[in-house]
Design a protein around this motif. Structure first.
Motif, PDB file in Angstrom:
ATOM      1  N   MET A   1       0.815  -1.194   0.000  1.00  0.00           N
ATOM      2  CA  MET A   1       0.000   0.000   0.000  1.00  0.00           C
ATOM      3  C   MET A   1       0.850   1.245   0.000  1.00  0.00           C
ATOM      4  O   MET A   1       0.543   2.248  -0.610  1.00  0.00           O
ATOM      5  N   CYS A   2       1.995   1.152   0.682  1.00  0.00           N
ATOM      6  CA  CYS A   2       2.860   2.316   0.723  1.00  0.00           C
ATOM      7  C   CYS A   2       3.295   2.676  -0.678  1.00  0.00           C
ATOM      8  O   CYS A   2       3.342   3.829  -1.057  1.00  0.00           O
ATOM      9  N   GLN A   3       3.574   1.661  -1.491  1.00  0.00           N
ATOM     10  CA  GLN A   3       4.016   1.949  -2.843  1.00  0.00           C
ATOM     11  C   GLN A   3       2.904   2.631  -3.607  1.00  0.00           C
ATOM     12  O   GLN A   3       3.137   3.535  -4.383  1.00  0.00           O
ATOM     13  N   GLY A   5       0.724   4.494  -2.409  1.00  0.00           N
ATOM     14  CA  GLY A   5       0.705   5.885  -1.992  1.00  0.00           C
ATOM     15  C   GLY A   5       1.788   6.679  -2.694  1.00  0.00           C
ATOM     16  O   GLY A   5       1.579   7.814  -3.109  1.00  0.00           O
TER      17      GLY A   5
ATOM     18  N   ARG B 139       9.565   7.030   1.803  1.00  0.00           N
ATOM     19  CA  ARG B 139       8.812   7.401   2.989  1.00  0.00           C
ATOM     20  C   ARG B 139       8.940   6.375   4.091  1.00  0.00           C
ATOM     21  O   ARG B 139       9.058   6.706   5.251  1.00  0.00           O
ATOM     22  N   LEU B 185      -5.970  -6.042   0.894  1.00  0.00           N
ATOM     23  CA  LEU B 185      -5.799  -4.602   0.745  1.00  0.00           C
ATOM     24  C   LEU B 185      -4.690  -4.284  -0.241  1.00  0.00           C
ATOM     25  O   LEU B 185      -4.693  -3.247  -0.881  1.00  0.00           O
ATOM     26  N   ARG B 186      -3.728  -5.178  -0.371  1.00  0.00           N
ATOM     27  CA  ARG B 186      -2.645  -4.940  -1.318  1.00  0.00           C
ATOM     28  C   ARG B 186      -2.890  -5.606  -2.652  1.00  0.00           C
ATOM     29  O   ARG B 186      -2.090  -5.493  -3.563  1.00  0.00           O
ATOM     30  N   PHE B 244       2.962  -1.622   7.450  1.00  0.00           N
ATOM     31  CA  PHE B 244       1.597  -1.537   6.942  1.00  0.00           C
ATOM     32  C   PHE B 244       0.672  -2.457   7.723  1.00  0.00           C
ATOM     33  O   PHE B 244      -0.528  -2.232   7.813  1.00  0.00           O
ATOM     34  N   GLY B 318       8.842  -3.321  -3.125  1.00  0.00           N
ATOM     35  CA  GLY B 318       7.899  -2.413  -3.758  1.00  0.00           C
ATOM     36  C   GLY B 318       7.906  -2.630  -5.246  1.00  0.00           C
ATOM     37  O   GLY B 318       8.282  -3.682  -5.744  1.00  0.00           O
ATOM     38  N   LYS B 319       7.532  -1.635  -5.956  1.00  0.00           N
ATOM     39  CA  LYS B 319       7.525  -1.768  -7.402  1.00  0.00           C
ATOM     40  C   LYS B 319       8.933  -1.540  -7.930  1.00  0.00           C
ATOM     41  O   LYS B 319       9.225  -1.775  -9.075  1.00  0.00           O
TER      42      LYS B 319
END
Lengths: 524, 348
Positions: A1-3, A5, B139, B185-186, B244, B318-319
Motif C-alpha cells: 500500500m505504501c508503494q 501511496g 517514505r 488490501l494490497r 503496513f 515495492g515496485k
C-alpha cells in the motif's frame, strides 16, 4: 500500500462541482481534449462536458454487459431497485439503453422490483406509506413493469425457494451469437411480435403494471399494506437478533429469497443488482470477515449462478460510488432515501459498518484501495478449492444457498469454530483423549458428510441444531446471534425439517443402496 | 459477586471467560482445553509425525513461548523432540532482552537452544544496519519487509544446523487474519492463492513448516501464558510501528470487538479462498545463488541482500521503480531488481 501511496505524488484532486476550480484548468481533459473540465473522477481524469462524462459512464455500463454476454436478447430481467443512488442509476441506464437507436439498443425486457424493508428497519407505518408513494411515483415515470413487495411477505414464501432448480447449461459464446442472430431476424421480419417496440412495450407495461395476481405462491397483493401480524412477526424477528451484523445479514438473506421468488414467479431469468465497485469492495472485505471466504466470488462477482435458474448480475460493478453520485447529480437521476437498518448506527456497531468506514478512510490515504480490493475480487474462482464437481448433489446452505463449506473431514477451522467449544466442554482428561483418538470427531467416516453430522444431534430432536446443520460456516456464526430460531419465517424451518427427514430416510435405506456416486444416493 | 463455577469440571470457580465462546472455565480446564485444541490441530493436520525433530522458532515473545510450552507438554504423546532456534536480528535494545528471555526458557524447560545471528549469516548486516541503510530512501523504511524475509532464511538455516526435520512457528489466528486482510488490501493474489493452510509441506528442499497455534486467538494465547505463569518478553519491536500491518491489526481489533469470532472467521475464509488458476503463482524454482526455494531466479533474501550490498536497499521491494531506471549500468544482467517475490509473510 505504501508503494501505491508513493505512486500518487499528491492526494487525489478533489472532485468538483460544475463550476471549475482554479486547480482544474491544468488537468488535461480526457477524450475530446478541449474545453474546461467539469468533473474530476480520479486524479488526472477530468471530463470536459456532461456529454463526455455521460458517454464514458454509459459505455462502462454497456461494456460490462457486452463483455460478459450473459443477458440474451429478449430475456426478462428483473432490476432490483432499492431507491439508493447506485440502483437508481442502473435503472436509468437501462431506461436510456432501451430508448436508444436500434443499433445500440439494449435488447432485454426489464421489470423493476422494490422491496419495502420498513418493518425490519423500524420505520413507522406513516413513513413507510410516504416512502412507498415516492417509490410509486418514480416507478410510474420509469414505466417498466414493476413489483412492490413488502419484506413481510417472506412469511408467505414456499420452502421451494430454498431449492436450487436444475442448472441450465451456461450460455457459451456460440449460443449467445445464435440467440442474437435469431433475435435480429425476428426483429427484421415485419409483422412478428418479437421486437419490443415502444408501443408494444407500453402495452405490455399496461398489463404488467398491475399487481401480480395472487397465486399459489401466497404473495399478497402488493398494493395493500402487509398484514399487521406479519409486520409484528418481522419486527419481532429483527428485534430478537442480538447484533447489528447478524441483522444486516439476515435482512440481506430474506430480501434475496423474496426477490428470487418474485423473479421465478414472473419468469425472470436474470436479476440485476446495482452494487457499485466501492460497495463490492466493502462487501468483499466484510464477507471475508464474516467467514464467507469460500463464496466471495459468488457474492461479489459479475454473475452469481448459485440459484440455478435465476442468475444475479451486477452490471454496475465497474462504477465507483463517486461516479454514480456525479452522474445522478448531473443528470438528475431520481432516487428515494430510505433509512437502512444501519442508518445512524455507530461505526463500531457492526462488521459491515466497520469495514465500510475502514476502507473509505484508507481510500482517502491511498486512493487505489478500493480498486485494488475490487481487482483482487476478479481473481477469485467460484469453485471451492478442492472441488467435488457434484454440485447438484451437495447440500446447500439453507440461508445463503451456497454449497456447504463445513464438510468436516480435512478442514481445520471446521474444528476451530465448532469442535473447539465441544472439546472444551468435556472434562480435561477426556478432552485430551478425544482429541487424540478421533481426529475428526464430527462425522463417522462411513456416512456422507452432512448426513453424518446431522444424525446425532437431530435424533436428540433439537430443532435449533437441525437448522444449524444445514447452514454454511458464515450463516452458522450469524445464527448464533439469534437466540431463538422459531421466529424465522416458516419456509426456512419447513425446509430444514424436510431435509432432516430426507437425511433420516436416506440413512434408513443406506445399506440397500448401491452407492455408485453421491448423486445417486441423493436422488434415491 | 462470586465467580460462577467452571462449566467444565463444575468443581472449581471459573477464572475466565473464553473470548471465543464466552464459556466460563477455571484456569486448569482452560489450559487443558487449549492444549487439547493444539493437539487436535497437529493430529488432524498431520503436521508433526512421530520421531520428528522439531525446531521451534523462539523469539521470546508470547506466541513462541506458549508454543514451546504446549509442545513440550505434548511431546511425549506426539513422540517428537524439540529444539529451540532463536534468531538474533541485531536490533539494539530490543533483541538482547528478548534473547535473554529465550535463554531463561531454555534453561527452565531443559530444551536445547541455538541462536543464529543475522550478522553471521548475512555478511555482517544487522537490522540496525539495514535500517540505517534504508533510512534515506523513500517514505517508509520497510524494515519489517527485510526482517521478515531474512528471519525466515535465518530460521531455516538454524533448523538445518540442529538437524531438525520440521519447523514450527508461533503464528496465531490473529496473525493469519491480519495477513489475509493485508493481502486483500494490497491485492496480493499470489499470496492469497497460497492460502491459509496450516503450513507448507516443505517443497523444493525446504524444511516443512507449520503453525500449530493457527486456530488459537491471540487473547487465548495470552490467557494461557497467564495461567501457566510463563515468563515472556512483551515489547514491540522498535521498527514495528512503521509497518503496513498496523492498519490491518487495527482493523482486526475493531472487528474482534464487534464480533468476538471475527478472527477465526477470517482464518476460515482464508482457508477456503479459491483463486482462478491464472492467479496462482508458478511452481517455485530454486535460487541461483543460494539454492533456496525461490519464485524468481534469485530468492527474496538474496535479492534484498544484493540491494543492500550495492547501497540500493529498495531495489528489491515495492515496485522498485525508483531504482530501476538508474540501476542498469552497475548491476549484472541477472541481478535486476526483483518484483516483490511472493515468498514470505513479511512479519513474524
Amino acid at each position: 500500500m505504501c508503494q501505491v501511496g508513493e505512486n500518487y505524488g499528491e492526494p487525489a484532486t478533489e472532485e468538483s462541482q460544475p463550476a471549475p476550480r482554479p486547480g482544474l484548468d491544468k488537468t488535461p481533459v480526457l477524450d475530446c481534449k478541449e474545453g474546461l473540465p467539469v468533473v474530476v473522477i480520479r486524479a488526472g481524469d477530468a471530463f470536459c462536458s456532461r456529454d463526455c462524462f455521460k458517454a464514458f459512464y454509459t459505455h462502462k455500463f454497456r461494456a460490462m454487459l457486452g463483455k460478459n454476454r450473459l443477458i440474451f436478447p429478449g430475456e426478462k430481467v428483473l432490476l432490483a431497485w432499492s431507491g439508493g443512488p447506485s440502483s437508481s442509476s442502473m435503472v436509468w441506464q437501462v431506461l436510456e439503453g432501451l430508448s436508444q437507436d436500434s443499433a445500440k439498443r439494449l435488447r432485454f425486457v426489464p421489470g423493476v422490483i422494490f422491496v419495502d424493508e420498513g418493518a425490519a428497519c423500524g420505520q413507522s407505518p406513516e413513513d413507510r406509506a410516504k416512502t412507498l408513494a415516492e417509490v410509486k411515483l418514480i416507478l410510474q415515470t420509469v414505466g417498466f413493469p414493476w413489483y412492490l413487495v413488502a419484506l413481510e411477505e417472506v412469511f408467505g414464501l414456499p420452502p421451494a425457494v430454498l431449492r436450487c432448480s436444475a442448472q441450465e447449461p451456461a450460455g457459451t459464446a456460440g449460443a449467445y451469437k445464435a440467440a442474437v442472430d435469431s433475435f435480429l431476424q425476428q426483429q427484421h421480419t415485419p409483422g412478428t411480435e418479437g421486437a419490443e417496440d415502444s408501443p408494444s412495450l407500453a402495452q405490455q407495461q399496461g398489463q404488467l403494471c398491475q399487481p401480480p395476481p395472487q397465486g399459489p405462491m401466497g404473495l399478497q397483493s402488493p398494493t395493500g399494506p402487509p398484514a399487521a401480524a406479519q409486520t409484528e412477526a418481522l419486527s419481532r424477528l429483527f428485534h430478537s437478533v442480538k447484533t447489528l451484523t447478524a441483522k444486516e445479514e439476515l435482512l440481506q438473506t430474506l430480501r434475496t429469497h423474496l426477490i428470487l421468488h418474485v423473479a421465478r414467479a414472473h419468469g425472470y431469468s436474470k436479476v440485476m443488482t446495482g452494487e457499485s465497485c466501492t460497495r463490492l469492495a466493502i462487501k468483499l472485505m466484510t464477507n471475508l470477515a464474516l467467514g464467507r471466504g469460500a463464496f466471495l466470488a459468488w457474492d461479489t462477482g459479475f454473475s452469481d449462478e448459485r440459484h440455478g435458474d435465476v442468475v444475479v448480475v451486477r452490471p454496475m460493478r465497474d462504477h465507483t460510488l463517486k461516479e454514480v453520485a456525479f452522474y445522478n447529480h448531473l443528470f438528475a437521476v431520481p432516487s428515494v432515501f430510505t433509512p437502512a437498518i444501519d442508518t445512524k448506527a455507530p461505526e463500531k456497531a457492526s462488521i459491515h459498518r466497520l469495514m465500510e468506514a475502514f476502507l473509505l478512510r484508507l481510500q482517502t490515504q491511498f486512493p487505489s484501495t478500493v480498486s485494488t480490493v475490487y481487482r483482487t475480487s476478479e481473481k477469485l474462482a467460484k469453485a471451492p478449492r478442492d472441488s467435488h464437481d457434484t454440485a447438484h448433489s451437495e447440500p446447500r446452505c439453507l440461508l445463503c444457498l451456497c454449497t456447504l463449506d463445513v464438510d468436516g473431514a480435512d478442514s481445520a477451522t471446521a474444528f476451530g469454530a465448532q469442535t473447539s467449544s465441544h472439546l472444551s466442554q468435556m472434562q480435561p482428561h477426556t478432552a485430551l483423549a478425544e482429541a487424540g483418538m478421533h481426529p475428526v470427531p464430527c462425522c463417522p467416516p462411513e456416512v456422507g458428510s452432512a448426513q453424518g453430522c446431522c444424525r446425532g444431534p437431530c435424533e436428540r430432536g433439537d430443532p435449533r441444531v437441525c437448522v444449524l446443520e444445514w447452514l454454511c460456516y458464515g450463516c452458522r456464526v450469524n445464527m448464533k446471534d439469534l437466540p431463538s430460531l422459531d421466529s424465522l419465517p416458516p419456509y426456512i424451518l419447513a425446509e430444514a425439517q424436510l431435509r432432516r427427514q430426507r437425511a433420516w430416510v436416506l440413512q434408513e435405506v443406506q445399506e440397500y443402496l448401491i452407492a455408485d456416486s453421491d448423486g445417486e444416493a441423493e436422488t434415491a | 459477586m462470586p465467580a460462577p463455577p467452571c462449566t467444565s469440571c463444575h468443581a472449581a470457580r471459573a477464572a475466565l471467560r473464553r473470548p471465543r465462546s464466552g464459556q466460563a472455565l477455571c484456569g486448569a480446564c482452560f489450559c487443558a482445553a487449549f492444549e487439547a485444541e493444539v493437539l487436535h490441530t497437529v493430529l488432524a493436520g498431520r503436521l508433526l509425525p512421530p520421531n520428528a525433530v522439531v525446531a521451534v522458532g523462539a523469539s521470546g515473545g508470547k506466541d513462541s513461548t506458549v508454543l514451546a510450552h504446549v509442545l513440550r507438554e505434548l511431546s511425549p504423546r506426539l513422540g517428537i523432540s524439540l529444539h529451540l532456534v532463536a534468531v538474533d536480528e541485531g536490533i539494539g535494545g530490543y533483541r538482547d532482552a528478548a534473547l535473554a528471555a529465550v535463554k531463561r526458557q531454555a534453561a527452565r524447560w531443559e530444551l536445547p537452544l541455538t541462536i543464529v545471528a543475522y550478522a553471521d549469516l548475512f555478511g555482517g548486516w544487522t537490522m540496525d544496519a539495514v535500517a540505517r541503510s534504508t533510512a534515506g530512501s523513500g517514505r517508509s523504511r520497510s524494515c519489517c519487509t527485510f526482517c521478515g524475509v531474512l528471519r525466515r532464511r535465518a530460521l531455516e538455516e538454524g533448523a538445518r544446523r540442529v538437524g531438525a526435520t520440521h519447523i514450527v512457528t508461533g503464528h496465531n489466528a490473529d496473525d493469519m487474519a491480519e495477513t489475509v486482510l493485508m493481502n486483500f488490501l494490497r491485492g496480493d493474489a499470489g499470496r492469497l492463492a497460497r492460502g491459509g493452510g496450516l503450513g507448507s509441506p516443505g517443497e523444493g528442499g525446504a524444511l516443512p513448516r507449520c503453525r500449530p497455534l493457527q486456530f488459537a486467538s491471540q487473547k487465548e494465547v495470552v490467557l494461557y501464558a497467564h495461567f501457566r505463569r510463563l515468563d515472556y518478553f512483551s515489547e514491540e519491536c522498535v521498527y514495528a510501528p512503521e509497518a503496513f500491518r498496523g492498519h490491518a491489526r487495527d482493523l482486526l481489533k475493531r472487528l474482534e470487538a464487534a464480533r468476538p469470532s471475527a478472527v477465526l472467521d477470517l482464518v476460515h475464509s482464508a482457508e477456503r479462498l479459491a483463486l482462478v488458476p491464472a492467479a496462482r503463482p508458478p511452481r517455485p524454482g530454486s535460487c541461483s545463488r543460494c539454492g533456496a526455494l525461490a519464485s524468481r531466479d534469485l530468492c527474496q533474501a538474496c535479492a534484498l541482500l544484493d540491494g543492500l550490498n550495492r547501497g540500493r536497499p529498495r531495489l528489491a521491494i515495492g515496485k522498485g521503480r525508483r531504482g530501476l531506471g538508474e540501476e542498469g549500468p552497475q548491476g549484472a544482467p541477472g541481478d535486476r531488481a526483483q518484483p516483490p517475490a511472493s515468498e514470505t509473510i513479511p512479519a513474524f
